[in-house]
Design an enzyme around this catalytic site. Structure first.
Site, PDB file in Angstrom:
ATOM      1  N   TYR A  65     -12.963 -14.110   2.036  1.00 46.28           N
ATOM      2  CA  TYR A  65     -11.904 -13.133   2.322  1.00 46.28           C
ATOM      3  C   TYR A  65     -11.468 -13.250   3.789  1.00 46.28           C
ATOM      4  CZ  TYR A  65      -9.636  -8.700   3.342  1.00 46.28           C
ATOM      5  OH  TYR A  65      -8.734  -7.748   3.762  1.00 46.28           O
ATOM      6  N   TYR A 104      -3.399 -12.529   2.105  1.00 47.37           N
ATOM      7  CA  TYR A 104      -3.067 -12.234   0.708  1.00 47.37           C
ATOM      8  C   TYR A 104      -1.918 -13.112   0.204  1.00 47.37           C
ATOM      9  CZ  TYR A 104      -5.771  -7.995   1.726  1.00 47.37           C
ATOM     10  OH  TYR A 104      -6.754  -7.116   2.087  1.00 47.37           O
ATOM     11  N   LYS A 121       0.813  -1.214   0.000  1.00 48.58           N
ATOM     12  CA  LYS A 121       0.000   0.000   0.000  1.00 48.58           C
ATOM     13  C   LYS A 121       0.850   1.269   0.000  1.00 48.58           C
ATOM     14  CE  LYS A 121      -3.611  -2.544  -0.184  1.00 48.58           C
ATOM     15  NZ  LYS A 121      -3.107  -3.842   0.246  1.00 48.58           N
TER      16      LYS A 121
HETATM   17  C1  LIG Z   1      -3.901  -5.052   0.044  1.00 46.74           C
HETATM   18  C2  LIG Z   1      -2.937  -6.167  -0.006  1.00 46.74           C
HETATM   19  C3  LIG Z   1      -2.799  -6.960  -1.153  1.00 46.74           C
HETATM   20  C4  LIG Z   1      -3.692  -6.815  -2.350  1.00 46.74           C
HETATM   21  O1  LIG Z   1      -3.494  -5.642  -3.049  1.00 46.74           O
HETATM   22  P1  LIG Z   1      -4.703  -5.069  -3.911  1.00 46.74           P
HETATM   23  O2  LIG Z   1      -4.127  -3.919  -4.600  1.00 46.74           O
HETATM   24  O3  LIG Z   1      -5.774  -4.698  -2.927  1.00 46.74           O
HETATM   25  O4  LIG Z   1      -5.168  -6.137  -4.821  1.00 46.74           O
HETATM   26  C5  LIG Z   1      -1.852  -7.944  -1.159  1.00 46.74           C
HETATM   27  N1  LIG Z   1      -1.069  -8.174  -0.093  1.00 46.74           N
HETATM   28  C6  LIG Z   1      -1.175  -7.444   1.031  1.00 46.74           C
HETATM   29  C7  LIG Z   1      -0.299  -7.791   2.179  1.00 46.74           C
HETATM   30  C8  LIG Z   1      -2.110  -6.418   1.116  1.00 46.74           C
HETATM   31  O5  LIG Z   1      -2.220  -5.715   2.239  1.00 46.74           O
END
Ligand SMILES: *Cc1c(COP(=O)(O)O)cnc(C)c1O
Length: 339
Positions: A272, A298, A57
């Protein structure tokens, strides 16, 4: 990947607040590659971004905070689940540049133990000085945050709002920039990647990379993502839309081809933020073979997908596979009971 001819990836016209220290490293994982039978596994270390515990992010926030400051904002608001990495890194970035921060976090993930509710990201949100609005699972956080923004504006504050995952067209530019970084590192090291693997949550990371690849004239179909937030069809529609919006911001003539977008839904599991056995095994394998940490929501599911493609023969010995490590390590502490 092959060298681009005419790059149209120029992001210099967009306001940017520098939150990264420079390119993140790409590393070869020799022990894991040998363990997996000779496929060459590389990792792009976007977990090694220095602010707030690190993670993907921050690349989006460079452009989001840049835009917020350019508009004279004094406050930034965003939304997410209770263990949102995006919310945590928004709070850290706000602290770094001197913005007030408020987070609307829903209890959308059905986990109610103390680790999930109070440890990990939520602990850090508090340390970074953010105000957290604790919302029930069914709450509409986007509506809530708009109403809160208007309340603050009525008090004279200049408010900048970002939505889920920071995946606005502006936020996606962070991963268009990363596409350029990967291409440059690939050229400099003469390692050409056959596939680049990453998770697809709100889709902005994949979308930004797609926009960047198109601008660079590179093959978009080497990006292999695993849906972790919704099913593959939902992820595809959202990613294509975001990718085209980001591409048009870069250059009005660019277009992303929906047919070359690869999103796999097989690692999503029950929902999720809900663990799967394959995720747990993937987190343990990377930790025990290489001393590297990925998160349960993720990276763990995406890496499980990578392993499955190696064991099923889709990724073959001798191929170069780059896994994008997106961070989210605080999530491990929120999911302690799963390990
Ligand atoms: C938000 C996030 C993702 C996914 O990214 P997106 O842009 O929302 O698809 C992947 N890994 C981590 C650790 C995240 O925080």
């Amino acid at each position: 990947m092959s060298t681009q001819s005419a790059s149209r990836l120029d992001l210099s016209k967009f306001p940017r607040s520098v939150l990264l220290e420079g390119p993140t490293p790409i590393q070869h994982l020799a022990r894991l590659s040998a363990h997996l039978g000779g496929v060459n596994i590389y990792v792009k270390r976007d977990d090694l971004t220095g602010l707030g515990g690190g993670g993907n992010k921050l690349r989006k926030l460079e452009f989001l905070i840049g835009e917020a400051l350019a508009k004279g904002a004094d406050t930034i608001l965003t939304v997410g689940a209770r263990q949102s990495n995006h919310a945590r890194l928004t709070a850290a970035s706000a602290a770094r540049v001197g913005l007030q921060c408020e987070l609307a976090l829903t209890r959308a993930v059905p986990r109610f133990d103390n680790d999930y509710l109070e440890n990990g990201n939520i602990l850090l949100d508090d340390l970074f000085g953010a105000r957290v609005h604790d919302l029930p699972a069914a709450a509409n956080s986007a509506e809530f945050i708009e109403a809160r923004a208007n309340e603050l504006r009525a008090q004279g504050r200049n408010v900048y709002v970002t939505l889920l995952g920071g995946s606005s067209p502006t936020g996606c530019l962070g991963y268009a920039a990363c596409a350029g970084e990967i291409a440059a590192q690939s050229n400099a090291s003469a390692v050409s990647f056959d596939h680049i693997v990453l998770p697809n949550g709100s889709g902005g990371t994949h979308a930004g990379l797609l926009a960047g690849f198109v601008a660079l004239g590179l093959d978009q179909s080497i990006l292999d993502t695993f849906a972790v937030y919704g099913n593959a069809a939902q992820a595809h529609a959202g990613t294509l839309e975001k990718a085209n919006q980001a591409a048009r911001l870069i250059d009005a003539s660019l277009q992303v081809n929906g047919e070359s977008i690869r999103i796999d839904g097989t690692q999503f599991g029950p929902g999720y933020g809900i663990p799967t056995d394959a995720m747990r095994a993937a987190v343990r394998l990377l930790a025990s073979k290489e001393g590297l940490l990925i998160d349960p929501v993720y990276g763990g599911k995406a890496f499980a997908g990578l392993i499955e493609r190696v064991t099923s023969g889709q990724y073959r010995p001798g191929q170069n596979i780059l896994f994008l490590m997106t961070g989210g390590i605080p999530g491990l502490f929120a999911y302690r009971s799963e390990f």
